[in-house]
Design a protein around this motif. Sequence first.
Motif, short mmCIF file in Angstrom:
data_model
loop_
_atom_site.label_atom_id
_atom_site.label_comp_id
_atom_site.label_asym_id
_atom_site.label_seq_id
_atom_site.Cartn_x
_atom_site.Cartn_y
_atom_site.Cartn_z
N PHE A 1 -0.58 11.29 0.41
CA PHE A 1 -0.85 9.89 0.09
C PHE A 1 -0.17 8.99 1.11
CE2 PHE A 1 -2.42 10.51 -4.33
CZ PHE A 1 -3.36 9.50 -4.35
N PHE A 2 1.12 9.24 1.34
CA PHE A 2 1.90 8.40 2.25
C PHE A 2 1.37 8.53 3.68
CE2 PHE A 2 5.97 7.11 4.33
CZ PHE A 2 6.07 5.86 3.74
N LEU B 1 1.05 6.59 -6.99
CA LEU B 1 -0.05 7.48 -7.35
C LEU B 1 0.32 8.95 -7.15
CD1 LEU B 1 -3.06 5.55 -5.74
CD2 LEU B 1 -2.58 5.81 -8.18
N GLY B 2 1.06 9.25 -6.08
CA GLY B 2 1.32 10.64 -5.74
C GLY B 2 2.54 11.26 -6.41
N LEU B 3 3.62 10.50 -6.53
CA LEU B 3 4.86 11.08 -7.05
C LEU B 3 4.75 11.59 -8.49
CD1 LEU B 3 7.60 8.75 -5.51
CD2 LEU B 3 7.22 11.18 -5.03
N ALA C 1 0.83 -1.21 0.00
CA ALA C 1 0.00 0.00 0.00
C ALA C 1 0.87 1.26 0.00
CB ALA C 1 -0.92 -0.01 1.22
N SER C 2 1.98 1.23 0.72
CA SER C 2 2.89 2.37 0.75
C SER C 2 3.47 2.64 -0.63
CB SER C 2 4.02 2.13 1.75
OG SER C 2 3.52 1.95 3.05
N ARG C 3 3.83 1.57 -1.33
CA ARG C 3 4.37 1.73 -2.68
C ARG C 3 3.33 2.25 -3.66
NH1 ARG C 3 5.52 -3.40 -3.97
NH2 ARG C 3 5.50 -4.24 -1.86
#
Length: 313
Positions: free
Chosen positions: A181-182, A139-141, A132-134
Amino acid sequence: AVAYGLGPTGVAGARLGGQFTAFMFLAIALNVVLYRPKFNVDLKRWGRILKMGLPLALPYFLGLFLLDIDRWMLVALLGEDGVVQAGQYSSVVVLAYRFDLVVISFQTAVVPALVATWAENRGAYQRLLGGASRVALLLGLPVAVGTGFIAPDVMELIFGEAYIESAPVLALIIWFVPLQFFNRIMAASLSATEREKWVAINMGAAVVANVAFNLVLIPDHGYMGAAYATVGSEVLLVGMNLFVQRRDMLGILASIKLFRVLGAMAAIYGLCYLLRDQHALLIFGAAVAAYPFAIIAARCISKAELKAILGRD
């Protein structure tokens, strides 16, 4: 309201009037058509509910405060000039904060899976949190990286040429998106593992830090200082969340899979940099087309991990 020349005040009044009308129709339906509810107030029971729900609700309200405090402080610290800058700043942050719906949707999808794996299998929970972190970073970067290259074109296209000078603010504050996101994933993890009080504590500390950053930065740097304050407080929130979950996150941060995500993003950044002098649509199209191939080539996330994140095992 507009026809009578009432302007924004009339529009706001019309909106409130519509909401009130809808509420009245709902009240009539509940009392006449469906049933007549009877409310028995048990103060002790409501107190217990409030005590249980406060740690979950408080971060939401603190988050809303965090999104607006910089604009209030621009006006408070800079006076009339602050009003102008707050207007320009608002046009920028509206674009960045539009991604909040995607962030919340992703968090909502992940929470049930985290709760289930935490209760049943701690190893599966660790793998799920890592995946999920990845995905959060995937999605955000790209939003932050891509916007940094086309910020002037975005501002001109949406708001007009007069707003191009606000492009540096957009290029900076858009980094709020991957950070949020993170943070949302870590907040979901804390809630799933019965540590929801830390979500509220960390968010409260981030709000206090944001106010302090604004007090220092806005007088000398204006709305650019407000953008630095917003991103800085979100970075601080990442640090606090990581500290609380250091046992869960240490292995994830050192994972080769996380570096694969960063490698995929480095490739997209390189592509955007090579095309930096081209039209924004070309940069955007090339990045969007190349990104899936970069993710696949770097093996950032597996199909099994996606199914686990969405609770479809």
